[in-house]
Write an enzyme that holds these catalytic residues in place. Structure first.
Site, PDB file in Angstrom:
ATOM      1  N   GLU A  73      11.366  15.810  13.981  1.00 30.81           N
ATOM      2  CA  GLU A  73      11.504  16.022  12.381  1.00 30.81           C
ATOM      3  C   GLU A  73      10.180  17.029  12.154  1.00 30.81           C
ATOM      4  O   GLU A  73       9.113  16.882  12.417  1.00 30.81           O
ATOM      5  CB  GLU A  73      10.492  14.464  12.439  1.00 30.81           C
ATOM      6  N   GLU A  78      11.335   2.235   8.836  1.00 27.29           N
ATOM      7  CA  GLU A  78      11.922   2.160   9.164  1.00 27.29           C
ATOM      8  C   GLU A  78      11.453   3.911   9.257  1.00 27.29           C
ATOM      9  O   GLU A  78      10.447   4.249   9.012  1.00 27.29           O
ATOM     10  CB  GLU A  78      12.495   2.823   7.552  1.00 27.29           C
ATOM     11  N   GLY A 110       7.669   5.690   7.197  1.00 33.88           N
ATOM     12  CA  GLY A 110       6.629   5.909   7.718  1.00 33.88           C
ATOM     13  C   GLY A 110       7.184   6.731   8.850  1.00 33.88           C
ATOM     14  O   GLY A 110       8.409   6.381   9.369  1.00 33.88           O
ATOM     15  N   LYS A 146       0.883  -1.622  -0.072  1.00 36.92           N
ATOM     16  CA  LYS A 146       0.263  -0.581  -0.199  1.00 36.92           C
ATOM     17  C   LYS A 146       0.845   1.015   0.501  1.00 36.92           C
ATOM     18  O   LYS A 146       1.969   1.290   0.474  1.00 36.92           O
ATOM     19  CB  LYS A 146      -1.227  -0.519   1.356  1.00 36.92           C
ATOM     20  N   CYS A 167      13.916  11.018   5.519  1.00 42.00           N
ATOM     21  CA  CYS A 167      13.943  10.720   6.578  1.00 42.00           C
ATOM     22  C   CYS A 167      15.536  11.040   7.312  1.00 42.00           C
ATOM     23  O   CYS A 167      16.260  10.930   8.182  1.00 42.00           O
ATOM     24  CB  CYS A 167      13.416   9.465   7.097  1.00 42.00           C
ATOM     25  N   GLY A 209       4.104   4.284  12.838  1.00 42.80           N
ATOM     26  CA  GLY A 209       5.360   2.692  13.098  1.00 42.80           C
ATOM     27  C   GLY A 209       4.863   2.954  14.194  1.00 42.80           C
ATOM     28  O   GLY A 209       4.709   1.130  14.946  1.00 42.80           O
TER      29      GLY A 209
HETATM   30  P1  NAD Z   1       3.230   8.316   7.468  1.00 44.99           P
HETATM   31  O1  NAD Z   1       3.439   7.960   8.732  1.00 44.99           O
HETATM   32  O2  NAD Z   1       1.515   9.456   7.773  1.00 44.99           O
HETATM   33  O3  NAD Z   1       2.361   7.262   6.239  1.00 44.99           O
HETATM   34  C1  NAD Z   1       2.532   6.277   5.918  1.00 44.99           C
HETATM   35  C2  NAD Z   1       1.916   5.466   5.074  1.00 44.99           C
HETATM   36  O4  NAD Z   1       1.462   4.328   6.583  1.00 44.99           O
HETATM   37  C3  NAD Z   1       1.300   6.258   4.406  1.00 44.99           C
HETATM   38  O5  NAD Z   1       1.039   4.484   3.432  1.00 44.99           O
HETATM   39  C4  NAD Z   1       0.068   6.176   4.864  1.00 44.99           C
HETATM   40  O6  NAD Z   1      -1.102   5.605   4.658  1.00 44.99           O
HETATM   41  C5  NAD Z   1       0.180   4.669   5.971  1.00 44.99           C
HETATM   42  N1  NAD Z   1      -0.713   4.903   7.471  1.00 44.99           N
HETATM   43  C6  NAD Z   1      -0.982   6.173   8.058  1.00 44.99           C
HETATM   44  N2  NAD Z   1      -2.264   5.059   9.186  1.00 44.99           N
HETATM   45  C7  NAD Z   1      -1.655   3.960   9.416  1.00 44.99           C
HETATM   46  C8  NAD Z   1      -1.736   3.035   9.694  1.00 44.99           C
HETATM   47  N3  NAD Z   1      -2.519   3.738  11.297  1.00 44.99           N
HETATM   48  N4  NAD Z   1      -1.880   1.676  10.073  1.00 44.99           N
HETATM   49  C9  NAD Z   1      -1.182   1.528   8.327  1.00 44.99           C
HETATM   50  N5  NAD Z   1      -0.808   2.333   7.279  1.00 44.99           N
HETATM   51  C10 NAD Z   1      -0.955   3.545   8.212  1.00 44.99           C
HETATM   52  O7  NAD Z   1       4.276   8.854   7.203  1.00 44.99           O
HETATM   53  P2  NAD Z   1       4.077  10.175   5.831  1.00 44.99           P
HETATM   54  O8  NAD Z   1       3.990  11.270   5.965  1.00 44.99           O
HETATM   55  O9  NAD Z   1       3.772   9.415   4.400  1.00 44.99           O
HETATM   56  O10 NAD Z   1       5.626   9.759   5.289  1.00 44.99           O
HETATM   57  C11 NAD Z   1       6.570  10.673   6.706  1.00 44.99           C
HETATM   58  C12 NAD Z   1       7.832  10.091   7.431  1.00 44.99           C
HETATM   59  O11 NAD Z   1       8.305   9.088   6.831  1.00 44.99           O
HETATM   60  C13 NAD Z   1       8.563  10.455   7.698  1.00 44.99           C
HETATM   61  O12 NAD Z   1       7.859  10.692   9.751  1.00 44.99           O
HETATM   62  C14 NAD Z   1      10.107  10.704   7.453  1.00 44.99           C
HETATM   63  O13 NAD Z   1      11.270  10.286   8.338  1.00 44.99           O
HETATM   64  C15 NAD Z   1       9.481   8.607   7.201  1.00 44.99           C
HETATM   65  N6  NAD Z   1      10.341   7.704   6.816  1.00 44.99           N
HETATM   66  C16 NAD Z   1      11.354   7.023   6.429  1.00 44.99           C
HETATM   67  C17 NAD Z   1      12.037   6.826   6.034  1.00 44.99           C
HETATM   68  C18 NAD Z   1      12.983   5.761   6.677  1.00 44.99           C
HETATM   69  O14 NAD Z   1      13.613   4.704   5.386  1.00 44.99           O
HETATM   70  N7  NAD Z   1      13.192   5.594   7.895  1.00 44.99           N
HETATM   71  C19 NAD Z   1      12.158   6.776   4.355  1.00 44.99           C
HETATM   72  C20 NAD Z   1      10.650   8.211   4.210  1.00 44.99           C
HETATM   73  C21 NAD Z   1      10.450   8.235   4.726  1.00 44.99           C
END
Ligand code: NAD
Length: 496
Positions: A387, A255, A233, A181, A289, A238
């Site tokens: 962040e 991650e 995310g 997803k 990230c 997470g």
């Molecule tokens: P987010 O956590 O809001 O969303 C990430 C994904 O999770 C999306 O597909 C979203 O639809 C889904 N999601 C949302 N709620 C959920 C739930 N309850 N259960 C399962 N899935 C759910 O993150 P974002 O705003 O899309 O991305 C930004 C974040 O991602 C930042 O914190 C960034 O640091 C992190 N990130 C980390 C890395 C890494 O490798 N460590 C890389 C890129 C981004």
């Protein structure tokens, strides 16, 4: 070709077929740089997730993919890499229109993606275990690494194609199947990739793509047909995923976010360090990230470094991400823009000094934010702890390396860190003392498929890439083979 004039109507990939959501609902994505609808997608709900996981389950339990040889799987992965390169223009354009990132950077992401699929293909032929031949003449011990099963992959919006490719080819290489997803903001390149997988000969159901919001992600995580969750995310989501997966004893790989420190020592090549600092803070609009959002500068050079960063940041071209001259594009969403504004406002009210930026940039359309530099930042301020995910850098100062390391370790995160110095002792001391998954010395943001990537603390659990990708997506099985005579347990008392 995806254009601003005609939005693309994309479908999900389930069991090798392009499908709508069962209830027929769709959602659309607007380019954050142009305020124009660029794509629409099926809105997956739990029933659609169930269909996708069911297909992945059947493909794993009964299908050819886990039973194929490594070389056969490698051939498919290499073909995907070729197709990604063939469609580089289209993929980069979709990525730019949905995420707001500059087109040149989207092209870099597409090329890096092809390299990930190529590297994973080499691992497909190296997923072997151990044989123990020193357990006794009649015993042979085998340690097998078998695919973990159906992997749910949930990805964010900042590097959609790259991040799914840090997971999917590695899971496929060892024989797993997947239900994916992507973020609801940037689903396009993952859906397009699904079509390339089919074209490359991946059997139906081995990889499925559902599009939708967090609700669909949550349904994936809790689905009983899923064996493992690989999530990239935010730390907040997470944590929620880890709680649900923990309750069900599912393997997770997380991650998450970062607040990554770059240490600049007075003895560094300052010109290179300042360039690295600007790059680390502004690449991908700071929506990274691995953004180098905390700059720790030795006090004797801090004034000069901050002034030069401000001067260089002011020259960076911010604007239409489709223009190849643009270095900083649009902020991905209104929500993200509000987060940036809230944190920048907290920096000013907490007493940090705003040297540059701190405001939206007026443009005919879209969401653009000026490169922003704060000095006189104290370690406990929100702009030094949280962040921001925007083009904002906070400059803190230190007097000796111990203080720099303490500052570097002074947040809950531990994704990446860097040190700029000509002194190899300092570089090694800092590299060993900082708690982070990646340390860059005299560099920032370099990455190679061969090198493991991941974080500690609030930045996540587990590692992607490198040879570690094999244990990440496999279960270890022990087989003990006894040959020849075996001392009986029953009947021994009769014999004696
Ligand atoms: P987010 O956590 O809001 O969303 C990430 C994904 O999770 C999306 O597909 C979203 O639809 C889904 N999601 C949302 N709620 C959920 C739930 N309850 N259960 C399962 N899935 C759910 O993150 P974002 O705003 O899309 O991305 C930004 C974040 O991602 C930042 O914190 C960034 O640091 C992190 N990130 C980390 C890395 C890494 O490798 N460590 C890389 C890129 C981004």
């Amino acid at each position: 070709m995806t254009t601003l004039e005609s939005p693309a109507e994309r479908l999900m990939l389930v069991d090798g077929n392009d499908v709508e959501a069962l209830d027929g609902n769709r959602f659309s994505r607007t380019s954050p740089a142009h305020d124009v609808v660029v794509a629409s997608y099926p809105q997956a709900r739990a029933a659609d997730v169930d269909r996708a996981v069911g297909a992945a389950r059947r493909a794993f339990d009964e299908g050819p993919w886990p039973r194929m040889s490594g070389v056969e799987r490698a051939r498919v992965l290499l073909r995907v890499a070729e197709l990604v390169r063939r469609d580089a223009e289209e993929l980069a354009r979709i990525e730019t229109l949905e995420s707001g990132k500059p087109i040149t950077q989207a092209h870099g992401e597409v090329e890096a993606t092809a390299e990930l699929w190529e590297y994973a293909a080499t691992l497909a032929r190296h997923a072997y275990g151990d044989a123990h031949s020193a357990l006794g003449a009649d015993v042979l011990g085998l340690v097998l690494h078998e695919p973990v099963g159906v992997v749910a992959m949930i990805t964010p919006w900042n590097f959609p194609l790259l991040i799914v490719s840090q997971k999917l080819p590695f899971a496929l290489a060892v024989g797993c199947t997947a239900a994916i997803k992507p973020s609801e903001l940037t689903s396009g390149t993952t859906v397009h990739l699904g079509g390339l997988l089919r074209e490359a000969g991946l059997p139906p159901g081995a990889a499925n793509v559902v599009t939708g919001a967090g609700e669909a992600g949550a349904a994936l995580v809790s689905h009983p047909g899923v064996d493992m969750v690989s999530f990239t995310g935010s730390t907040a989501v997470g944590r929620r995923i880890a709680a649900v997966a923990g309750e069900q004893l599912k393997r997770t790989e997380l991650e998450l976010g970062g607040k990554n420190p770059q240490i600049i020592c007075a003895d560094a090549d300052l010109d290179a360090a300042i360039d690295g600092a600007v790059y680390g803070a502004l690449f991908n609009q700071g929506e990274c990230c691995n953004a180098g959002s905390r700059l720790l500068v030795e006090a004797t050079v801090a004034g000069e470094v901050a002034a030069q960063i401000t001067e260089r940041a002011a020259r960076i071209r911010v604007g239409d991400p489709l223009d190849p001259a643009t270095r900083v594009g649009a902020i991905a969403s209104d929500e993200q823009l509000r987060t940036i504004e809230t944190l920048v406002a907290s920096g000013t009210s907490d007493g940090a000094r705003l040297l540059a930026g701190g405001e939206r940039l007026p443009m005919p359309a879209g969401r653009f934010y000026a490169p922003t530099v704060f000095t006189e930042v104290a370690p406990q301020m929100a702009i030094a702890q949280q962040e921001i995910f925007g083009p904002v850098v906070s400059v803190l100062t230190f007097d000796d390396l111990d203080e720099a390391v303490a500052l570097a370790n002074g947040t809950p995160f531990g994704l990446s860190a860097g040190i700029w110095t000509r002194d190899v002792d300092k570089a090694l001391r800092a590299s060993r003392a900082i708690r982070a998954g990646t340390i860059w010395v005299n560099s920032w943001l370099e990455g190679y498929p061969e090198l493991p990537f991941g974080g500690v603390g609030a930045s996540g659990v587990g590692r992607e890439l490198g040879r570690q990708a094999i244990p990440a997506f496999t279960e270890t099985k022990t087989v003990q083979i006894h040959s020849g005579w075996r001392a009986p347990w029953t009947g021994a008392e009769v014999a004696s």
